[in-house]
Design a protein around this motif. Structure first.
Motif, PDB file in Angstrom:
ATOM      1  N   ILE A  50       1.991  10.014   2.169  1.00  0.00           N
ATOM      2  CA  ILE A  50       1.680  10.148   3.597  1.00  0.00           C
ATOM      3  C   ILE A  50       2.227   8.930   4.332  1.00  0.00           C
ATOM      4  CG2 ILE A  50      -0.138  10.446   5.305  1.00  0.00           C
ATOM      5  CD1 ILE A  50      -1.975  11.285   2.942  1.00  0.00           C
ATOM      6  N   ASN A  51       1.973   7.758   3.746  1.00  0.00           N
ATOM      7  CA  ASN A  51       2.344   6.521   4.416  1.00  0.00           C
ATOM      8  C   ASN A  51       2.510   5.440   3.362  1.00  0.00           C
ATOM      9  OD1 ASN A  51       1.080   3.841   5.960  1.00  0.00           O
ATOM     10  ND2 ASN A  51       2.396   5.121   7.218  1.00  0.00           N
ATOM     11  N   GLN A  52       3.560   4.621   3.579  1.00  0.00           N
ATOM     12  CA  GLN A  52       3.882   3.660   2.529  1.00  0.00           C
ATOM     13  C   GLN A  52       4.346   2.349   3.146  1.00  0.00           C
ATOM     14  OE1 GLN A  52       6.931   5.259  -0.003  1.00  0.00           O
ATOM     15  NE2 GLN A  52       6.181   4.099  -1.767  1.00  0.00           N
ATOM     16  N   ASP A  53       3.836   1.246   2.623  1.00  0.00           N
ATOM     17  CA  ASP A  53       4.282  -0.055   3.113  1.00  0.00           C
ATOM     18  C   ASP A  53       5.749  -0.272   2.800  1.00  0.00           C
ATOM     19  OD1 ASP A  53       1.878  -0.824   4.152  1.00  0.00           O
ATOM     20  OD2 ASP A  53       1.358  -2.226   2.535  1.00  0.00           O
ATOM     21  N   GLU A  54       6.436  -0.907   3.736  1.00  0.00           N
ATOM     22  CA  GLU A  54       7.771  -1.424   3.437  1.00  0.00           C
ATOM     23  C   GLU A  54       7.512  -2.836   2.910  1.00  0.00           C
ATOM     24  OE1 GLU A  54       9.763  -3.636   5.997  1.00  0.00           O
ATOM     25  OE2 GLU A  54      11.775  -2.866   5.713  1.00  0.00           O
ATOM     26  N   MET A  55       7.450  -3.837   3.799  1.00  0.00           N
ATOM     27  CA  MET A  55       7.038  -5.163   3.353  1.00  0.00           C
ATOM     28  C   MET A  55       5.512  -5.287   3.397  1.00  0.00           C
ATOM     29  SD  MET A  55       9.962  -6.209   2.703  1.00  0.00           S
ATOM     30  CE  MET A  55       9.895  -7.955   2.369  1.00  0.00           C
ATOM     31  N   ILE A  86       0.834  -1.207   0.000  1.00  0.00           N
ATOM     32  CA  ILE A  86       0.000   0.000   0.000  1.00  0.00           C
ATOM     33  C   ILE A  86       0.865   1.252   0.000  1.00  0.00           C
ATOM     34  CG2 ILE A  86      -1.764   1.252   1.308  1.00  0.00           C
ATOM     35  CD1 ILE A  86      -2.742  -1.505   0.673  1.00  0.00           C
ATOM     36  N   THR A  87       0.463   2.221  -0.812  1.00  0.00           N
ATOM     37  CA  THR A  87       1.035   3.564  -0.717  1.00  0.00           C
ATOM     38  C   THR A  87      -0.139   4.524  -0.613  1.00  0.00           C
ATOM     39  OG1 THR A  87       2.920   2.985  -2.073  1.00  0.00           O
ATOM     40  CG2 THR A  87       2.435   5.332  -1.880  1.00  0.00           C
ATOM     41  N   ILE A  88      -0.101   5.375   0.403  1.00  0.00           N
ATOM     42  CA  ILE A  88      -1.198   6.328   0.562  1.00  0.00           C
ATOM     43  C   ILE A  88      -0.646   7.733   0.347  1.00  0.00           C
ATOM     44  CG2 ILE A  88      -3.013   7.178   2.099  1.00  0.00           C
ATOM     45  CD1 ILE A  88      -2.766   4.494   3.599  1.00  0.00           C
ATOM     46  N   TYR A 111       1.736  -9.276  10.834  1.00  0.00           N
ATOM     47  CA  TYR A 111       2.630  -8.117  10.815  1.00  0.00           C
ATOM     48  C   TYR A 111       2.206  -7.119   9.750  1.00  0.00           C
ATOM     49  CZ  TYR A 111       6.194 -11.218  12.912  1.00  0.00           C
ATOM     50  OH  TYR A 111       6.886 -12.085  13.703  1.00  0.00           O
ATOM     51  N   CYS A 112       2.626  -5.872   9.980  1.00  0.00           N
ATOM     52  CA  CYS A 112       2.578  -4.894   8.896  1.00  0.00           C
ATOM     53  C   CYS A 112       3.791  -4.000   9.063  1.00  0.00           C
ATOM     54  CB  CYS A 112       1.306  -4.059   8.981  1.00  0.00           C
ATOM     55  SG  CYS A 112       1.159  -2.944   7.585  1.00  0.00           S
ATOM     56  N   SER A 113       4.547  -3.805   7.997  1.00  0.00           N
ATOM     57  CA  SER A 113       5.680  -2.887   8.132  1.00  0.00           C
ATOM     58  C   SER A 113       5.584  -1.771   7.111  1.00  0.00           C
ATOM     59  CB  SER A 113       7.011  -3.635   8.018  1.00  0.00           C
ATOM     60  OG  SER A 113       7.205  -4.101   6.712  1.00  0.00           O
ATOM     61  N   LYS A 114       5.949  -0.583   7.574  1.00  0.00           N
ATOM     62  CA  LYS A 114       5.848   0.650   6.795  1.00  0.00           C
ATOM     63  C   LYS A 114       7.225   1.272   6.680  1.00  0.00           C
ATOM     64  CE  LYS A 114       1.219   0.826   7.068  1.00  0.00           C
ATOM     65  NZ  LYS A 114       0.382   0.980   5.863  1.00  0.00           N
ATOM     66  N   LEU A 115       7.401   2.100   5.676  1.00  0.00           N
ATOM     67  CA  LEU A 115       8.662   2.840   5.580  1.00  0.00           C
ATOM     68  C   LEU A 115       8.611   4.041   6.514  1.00  0.00           C
ATOM     69  CD1 LEU A 115       9.165   2.882   1.715  1.00  0.00           C
ATOM     70  CD2 LEU A 115      10.613   1.697   3.400  1.00  0.00           C
ATOM     71  N   VAL A 116       9.715   4.308   7.196  1.00  0.00           N
ATOM     72  CA  VAL A 116       9.797   5.530   7.989  1.00  0.00           C
ATOM     73  C   VAL A 116      10.107   6.665   7.019  1.00  0.00           C
ATOM     74  CG1 VAL A 116      11.133   6.769   9.739  1.00  0.00           C
ATOM     75  CG2 VAL A 116      10.540   4.371  10.093  1.00  0.00           C
ATOM     76  N   GLN A 117       9.331   7.731   7.069  1.00  0.00           N
ATOM     77  CA  GLN A 117       9.551   8.870   6.168  1.00  0.00           C
ATOM     78  C   GLN A 117      10.619   9.802   6.754  1.00  0.00           C
ATOM     79  OE1 GLN A 117       7.903   8.957   3.146  1.00  0.00           O
ATOM     80  NE2 GLN A 117       6.939   7.016   3.732  1.00  0.00           N
ATOM     81  N   GLU A 118      11.089  10.686   5.905  1.00  0.00           N
ATOM     82  CA  GLU A 118      12.131  11.623   6.303  1.00  0.00           C
ATOM     83  C   GLU A 118      11.740  12.403   7.566  1.00  0.00           C
ATOM     84  OE1 GLU A 118      12.791  14.362   3.135  1.00  0.00           O
ATOM     85  OE2 GLU A 118      14.175  15.522   4.387  1.00  0.00           O
ATOM     86  N   GLU A 119      12.614  12.398   8.542  1.00  0.00           N
ATOM     87  CA  GLU A 119      12.416  13.163   9.789  1.00  0.00           C
ATOM     88  C   GLU A 119      11.114  12.785  10.500  1.00  0.00           C
ATOM     89  OE1 GLU A 119      14.507  16.057  10.693  1.00  0.00           O
ATOM     90  OE2 GLU A 119      15.806  15.268   9.101  1.00  0.00           O
TER      91      GLU A 119
END
Ligand code: MIG
Length: 800
Positions: free
Chosen positions: A114-119, A104-106, A135-143
């Motif tokens: 705003i928010n994006q899946d990693e795996m 998912i990418t939102i 599980y759900c993992s997301k990418l940490v965004q800048e800062e």
């Protein structure tokens, strides 16, 4: 095909493969891969719910967190098919679902991430215990900064931390102790000025990792149940908070007296000691509304009994206290004493109401009464029964209940073993699934009972453990803290964090539960507590004989403590209005600085400053011997509460912190309603409502909400909402009032107290009627004070 990537002691991780089919039904969409199904539900244009059936079968769609009144009301939504993705759009969001792997990418409408899946979603078999870990993992965004998660006693920004939810009796917890009492699987992310939230509605043990294990990944998982989360878009964090509260529910208005000062101790007994405490408050003219009875009021710690020795006439005691303006709150624990002579035990056994082990034996464990059994609050029939038990307490005059030990806590074992069985509203589950809602449902049943038997009065409940959504029926306190400066700092963070996690009605044990504060620590704690929605002193002093009352530290401290409790009472109309905003819009009563000024990175890691409501900024003192304090002020202009000095925001300012003051600022332009000082709510009818108006040169709105402060007339429209708009310039002061009024107040006029007028005042026009200011309108502190009829609509003051 399921892809194997990593294996751990838990076994192989499974990831969804490509989408083979999809369908749309009403406001939800389903995407089918070989084994996994993803359901995307558009709840509102900024709220999307994601559910995954790991191996093709969804579980029962059931939640103890969500509000019955949550409507799924998207206005505009639809789907587009792209080569690599599906796009579900609303008026505010775009949700892209990768055809290859369901990731998912939102983004917002303009395509900003705003928010994006990693795996993204993945799962594994829980080899040791059965079931699946989801599980759900997301990418940490800048800062990116992270907030939320209930009562965690750690820095406000959770970046770099791993935390979990499994309700625990954390006696004497310290900074970073985890988990604590409450289970609130909801967090916020903030990056590039964009705020969003994720509410993972799963009652198993949940774990959140905010870039601790891997710097670039934020993940959350549960040791069972379903991956089921709500994504909530802001972009303002306060709007995320409001939406979260819309999902999990808003409270009713509490009775006004619960916003007064509460005095508690483990324990006040016998009855003569309770009378003494009450008399002491009135004699010393320190306002107080509530006295608590801890476990010793009972007969051998049997719930719903009174000790014949210590409290031979509870109704008489409560009646006498009521005559002096005190309400009584009593503790009720979940453990029911194993005692064949005890009717509650008998009824519970007869009707099969107590929790059982997997082999069918009763779940027994030691708590205060000795060997106990425990009602299965996840069974609706048990909740009904439990509610009915409060009839007696209500008839005796008790006005509030305090639910403790409901993590559930058991001596020695800690909590229930995992094999304990629960009904879970007809699902029949093990304790692994029910643990995090045990106290939640106990408090729900308690509140329902008290509400029923106290009508027409409003009930009051305070609980130690709960799950997301308990704000609908209960307040909370931060548990067994310690009399230390570090704990004062933690109390501030915990109450802010609880507020943004839906639980605004929270406080800490002022002065600390374990140990003995000195006068300075107690005084600084009272200062903080005066700005917490729940203000209660509590201590475990029965072991040492130590006293922790406002007068326990000598007259110098007592004077300052009394000053702050009195200020609290003066601010009651402001506090009540702030509660009303929370109850109607879901806006947190306490607002961390990052939630007030999220576009200013200087606020993102601020832990020791917060706003209470729209107008007051508090930066309490949490260091011994502190003589001055640096305070960061967000953009705008701020009045120093104690002397009306005006500061420009967007910078750090330093103010002196003598013991009788704490850094407290008022937003320029605000109207802060105040009552005269009272010894308890409704001591005398209010004859004058004070409006402290702080001159500001930008347009500012303020609100005053009022109703009877008890009963439910407000639900039938018997309330007033008064909106003030200040639109002053450097030449002219102008205050306009617009209102909905349908409740008859006891006062007929306002006293306006105008702070900071930057020019010499000429004539005052109140709805066009001139009022000439004389020396007596000019108070020594520089304010201008005059009277205006309750019905005034505008006030103008021209430069002389
Ligand atoms: O094991 O009822 O957090 O507030 O005074 C201690 C006695 C049990 C723990 C609560 C505390 C309360 C105390 N209780």
């Amino acid at each position: 095909m399921q892809v194997e990537t990593s294996s751990s002691k838990y076994g192989i991780k499974h990831y969804p493969d490509a989408i083979r089919e999809w369908k749309k039904e009403g406001n939800y969409f389903c995407f089918y891969t070989t084994e996994t199904i993803l359901e995307v539900r558009v709840i509102a244009d900024k709220i999307i719910r994601f559910r995954y059936a790991a191996d093709g079968t969804f579980q029962r769609d059931f939640s103890y967190a969500t509000s019955d009144t949550l409507e799924e009301s998207p206005i505009v939504f639809g789907i587009k098919e792209w080569e690599e993705t599906f796009e579900i759009y609303t008026d505010a969001l775009k949700v892209f679902i990768a055809r290859d792997n369901l990731r998912i990418t939102i983004t917002d409408k303009d395509g900003k991430v705003i928010n994006q899946d990693e795996m993204g979603f993945h799962w594994q078999h829980y080899l040791q215990k059965g079931g699946k870990i989801v599980y759900c993992s997301k990418l940490v965004q800048e800062e990116e900064c992270f907030y939320g998660l209930g009562d965690k006693p750690t820095d406000l920004n959770l970046r770099g931390k791993r935390l979990e939810n499994y309700g625990t009796d954390a006696y004497g917890y310290q900074k970073d102790t985890d988990p604590l009492y409450r289970n609130i699987p909801f967090y916020y992310g903030l990056h590039n000025g964009i705020g969003y939230g994720i509410f993972f509605d799963n009652t198993f043990r949940t774990i959140f990792d905010f870039g601790k294990e891997r710097e670039d990944a934020c993940s959350f998982w549960a040791r069972g149940g379903e991956m089921n989360y709500y994504f909530i878009y802001g972009p303002e964090l306060l709007d995320v908070a409001a939406s979260y509260t819309r999902i999990t529910g808003t409270p009713e208005l509490p009775p006004l007296w619960t916003l007064g000062y509460h005095q508690c101790r483990w324990s006040y007994y016998p009855d003569s000691r309770v009378r003494e405490i009450a008399a002491e408050f009135r004699k010393r003219q320190i306002p107080c509304d509530v006295i608590y009875l801890d476990i010793d009021y009972m007969e051998g710690f049997r719930c719903f009994t009174w000790s014949k020795e210590y409290f031979p006439d509870p109704a008489g005691l409560i009646r006498d206290l009521a005559a002096q303006g005190f309400k009584v709150v009593v503790i009720i624990d979940p453990g029911i004493k194993v005692d064949p002579e005890y009717s509650i035990y008998q009824e519970g056994v007869k009707n099969n109401y107590f929790c059982k082990r997997a082999d069918g034996a009763l779940m027994e464990g030691d708590v205060w009464p000795g060997k106990c059994v425990f009602p299965d609050f996840t069974n609706p029939e048990v909740r009904e029964w439990w509610s009915s038990l409060f009839k007696g307490l209500a008839e005796t005059g008790v006005r509030g209940v305090w639910n403790d030990m409901n993590e559930p806590a058991v001596f020695e074992m800690g909590t229930f073993p995992e094999d304990v069985r629960h009904d879970y509203d007809g699902e029949e589950v093990s304790h692994r699934k029910a643990h995090n809602v045990y106290g939640h449902l106990m408090s729900k049943a308690t509140a329902a009972g008290m509400k029923k038997y106290l009508l027409p009065n409003r009930p009051f409940l305070i609980t130690r453990s709960c799950y997301a959504g308990a704000q609908r029926w209960s307040s909370v306190w931060t548990g067994d803290n310690v009399s230390s400066w570090e704990h004062l700092w933690l109390a501030s963070i915990q109450c802010q964090r609880l507020a943004v996690s839906g639980l605004s009605f929270a406080g800490s044990d002022i002065g600390g539960f374990i140990g003995e504060p000195d006068g300075e620590l107690y005084t600084r704690w009272i200062q903080l507590g005066a700005f917490h929605p729940l203000m209660r002193t509590h201590s475990a002093s029965n072991e040492t004989g130590f006293n922790q009352e406002p007068w326990s530290f000598g007259p110098d401290y007592e004077k300052i403590v009394a000053k702050f409790i009195s200020l609290r009472y003066e601010l009651l109309p402001y506090l009540y209005t702030t509660f009303w905003q929370y109850a109607t819009h879901g806006t947190p009563m306490l607002r961390p600085l990052a939630f007030v000024a999220q576009h200013d990175p200087a606020t993102h890691n601020c832990t020791h400053e917060f706003m209470m409501g729209d107008a007051l900024l508090i930066s309490h003192v949490s260091e011994e011997g502190m003589k001055e304090k640096a305070v960061y002020l967000p953009q705008g202009q701020w009045y120093y509460f104690w002397n009306d000095t005006v500061y420009h925001g967007g910078q750090q300012v330093t103010v002196a912190t003598p013991l009788e003051e704490m850094p407290l600022f008022v937003k320029a332009g605000a109207v802060v309603p105040r009552y005269p000082v009272m010894q308890h709510t409704y001591e005398t009818p209010i004859t004058e409502m004070l409006l402290h108006v702080y001159y500001g040169d930008t347009i500012t709105q303020s609100t005053l909400y009022e109703d009877a402060g008890d009963h439910y007339g407000y639900k039938n429209g018997q309330y007033n909402v008064i909106n003030f708009k200040q639109a002053s310039s450097t030449e002219q002061f102008m205050l306009k009032k617009k209102y909905f009024v349908n409740y008859e107040t006891t006062y007929s006029h306002h006293r306006i107290i105008l702070h900071g007028l930057p020019f010499k005042a000429g004539t005052v026009l109140i709805d066009g009627e001139p009022l000439t200011l004389t020396a007596e309108h000019h108070l020594p502190d520089g304010t201008i004070s005059f009277i205006a009829d309750r019905g005034f609509e505008n006030i103008t003051i021209h430069k002389a």
